[in-house]
Design a protein around this motif. Sequence first.
Motif, mmCIF file in Angstrom:
data_model
loop_
_atom_site.group_PDB
_atom_site.id
_atom_site.type_symbol
_atom_site.label_atom_id
_atom_site.label_comp_id
_atom_site.label_asym_id
_atom_site.label_seq_id
_atom_site.Cartn_x
_atom_site.Cartn_y
_atom_site.Cartn_z
ATOM 1 N N ASN A 79 33.732 33.687 51.340
ATOM 2 C CA ASN A 79 33.281 35.038 52.139
ATOM 3 C C ASN A 79 31.970 35.549 51.627
ATOM 4 N N THR A 80 31.348 35.117 50.841
ATOM 5 C CA THR A 80 29.935 35.611 50.596
ATOM 6 C C THR A 80 28.962 34.735 51.381
ATOM 7 N N TYR A 81 29.166 33.310 51.420
ATOM 8 C CA TYR A 81 28.340 32.447 52.318
ATOM 9 C C TYR A 81 28.647 32.542 53.933
ATOM 10 N N PHE A 82 29.946 32.589 54.096
ATOM 11 C CA PHE A 82 30.502 32.477 55.491
ATOM 12 C C PHE A 82 30.807 33.614 56.182
ATOM 13 N N THR A 83 31.500 34.521 55.607
ATOM 14 C CA THR A 83 32.081 35.763 56.092
ATOM 15 C C THR A 83 31.015 36.824 56.323
ATOM 16 N N TYR A 84 30.540 37.228 55.347
ATOM 17 C CA TYR A 84 29.398 38.299 55.390
ATOM 18 C C TYR A 84 28.086 38.126 55.152
ATOM 19 N N ARG A 85 27.806 36.608 55.219
ATOM 20 C CA ARG A 85 26.617 35.917 55.067
ATOM 21 C C ARG A 85 25.396 36.616 53.968
ATOM 22 N N THR A 86 25.955 36.675 52.838
ATOM 23 C CA THR A 86 25.112 37.449 51.893
ATOM 24 C C THR A 86 25.022 36.489 50.912
ATOM 25 N N ARG A 87 23.970 36.743 49.953
ATOM 26 C CA ARG A 87 24.004 35.846 48.598
ATOM 27 C C ARG A 87 24.814 36.073 47.571
ATOM 28 N N PRO A 88 25.691 35.224 47.008
ATOM 29 C CA PRO A 88 26.595 35.635 45.703
ATOM 30 C C PRO A 88 25.726 35.997 44.807
ATOM 31 N N THR A 89 26.202 36.731 44.028
ATOM 32 C CA THR A 89 25.443 37.370 42.713
ATOM 33 C C THR A 89 26.265 37.360 41.579
ATOM 34 N N TRP A 90 26.033 37.274 40.334
ATOM 35 C CA TRP A 90 27.140 37.404 39.271
ATOM 36 C C TRP A 90 27.571 38.669 39.345
ATOM 37 N N LYS A 91 26.935 39.815 39.757
ATOM 38 C CA LYS A 91 27.486 41.026 39.841
ATOM 39 C C LYS A 91 28.746 41.058 40.984
ATOM 40 N N LYS A 92 28.408 40.562 41.799
ATOM 41 C CA LYS A 92 29.332 40.603 43.156
ATOM 42 C C LYS A 92 30.515 39.586 42.525
ATOM 43 N N LEU A 142 31.597 39.195 39.583
ATOM 44 C CA LEU A 142 32.240 39.770 38.500
ATOM 45 C C LEU A 142 33.273 41.172 39.106
ATOM 46 N N LEU A 143 32.701 41.556 40.227
ATOM 47 C CA LEU A 143 33.268 42.954 40.981
ATOM 48 C C LEU A 143 34.373 42.243 41.985
ATOM 49 N N PHE A 144 34.206 41.073 42.525
ATOM 50 C CA PHE A 144 35.017 40.600 43.544
ATOM 51 C C PHE A 144 36.557 40.448 43.132
ATOM 52 N N PRO A 145 36.882 40.359 41.717
ATOM 53 C CA PRO A 145 38.508 40.499 41.356
ATOM 54 C C PRO A 145 38.910 41.868 41.419
ATOM 55 N N LEU A 146 37.924 42.914 41.296
ATOM 56 C CA LEU A 146 38.603 44.050 41.504
ATOM 57 C C LEU A 146 38.956 44.377 43.208
ATOM 58 N N THR A 147 38.304 43.593 43.797
ATOM 59 C CA THR A 147 38.960 43.790 45.236
ATOM 60 C C THR A 147 40.303 43.019 45.644
ATOM 61 N N ASN A 148 40.430 42.371 44.690
ATOM 62 C CA ASN A 148 41.841 41.624 44.788
ATOM 63 C C ASN A 148 42.977 42.019 44.086
ATOM 64 N N VAL A 149 42.730 42.911 43.061
ATOM 65 C CA VAL A 149 43.569 43.579 42.274
ATOM 66 C C VAL A 149 44.571 44.264 43.281
ATOM 67 N N THR A 150 44.329 45.086 44.089
ATOM 68 C CA THR A 150 45.154 45.428 45.304
ATOM 69 C C THR A 150 46.083 44.519 45.874
ATOM 70 N N ASN A 151 45.161 43.438 46.418
ATOM 71 C CA ASN A 151 45.952 42.380 46.954
ATOM 72 C C ASN A 151 46.962 41.546 46.064
ATOM 73 N N TYR A 152 46.603 41.411 44.700
ATOM 74 C CA TYR A 152 47.510 40.726 43.787
ATOM 75 C C TYR A 152 48.587 41.524 43.470
ATOM 76 N N VAL A 153 48.653 43.058 43.330
ATOM 77 C CA VAL A 153 49.679 43.930 43.249
ATOM 78 C C VAL A 153 50.644 43.768 44.501
ATOM 79 N N ILE A 154 50.183 43.939 45.608
ATOM 80 C CA ILE A 154 50.776 43.958 46.735
ATOM 81 C C ILE A 154 51.838 42.603 46.921
ATOM 82 N N GLN A 155 50.773 41.532 46.709
ATOM 83 C CA GLN A 155 51.603 40.168 46.672
ATOM 84 C C GLN A 155 52.550 39.927 45.684
ATOM 85 N N SER A 156 52.510 40.504 44.329
ATOM 86 C CA SER A 156 53.335 40.351 43.324
ATOM 87 C C SER A 156 54.523 41.259 43.480
#
Length: 145
Positions: free
Chosen positions: A56-69, A71-85
């Motif tokens: 997603n960083t390189y291809f979808t949004y064409r942005t540079r991956p950083t450690w901050k992103k 470390l924050l990226f799993p937060l975007t997946n918390v909702t995803n994980y809960v819905i899927q679980s």
Amino acid sequence: MTRKEQLGQVFRFALVGGVNTGTFFGIYLLLHPWMPYFAAYSLAFVLAMVGSFFMNTYFTYRTRPTWKKFLLFPLTNVTNYVIQSVGLYALVTWAGMDTRIAPLVAAVVAIPFTFLLSRKILVPGAARAAAEDERQGRTRTSSTV
């Protein structure tokens, strides 16, 4: 961001999502015979999430991956994980769905939430800029990425 750029982003996200879902499902099927289905699901989810971050960083949004992103990226997946679980548990326990198929069905339901949350983390300010453009009745001609 123009409508064309937004549609390109949605298309790339869908493509990455398909690859990521296939990766997740392949890992899940490999692990499923060796551990309980929910443990296999959780481990496959984490491994696929790491791959999803880079795609997603390189291809979808064409942005540079950083450690901050990263470390924050799993937060975007918390909702995803809960819905899927919750979906996985409900499909297996209450609907009697096969444990090899239920994760795919649960994943489809979570897709829109994942797009919006990952965009917010990986492209900070994108939602705010889009809302401002809508308020002013114009489209932006330059990208913020």
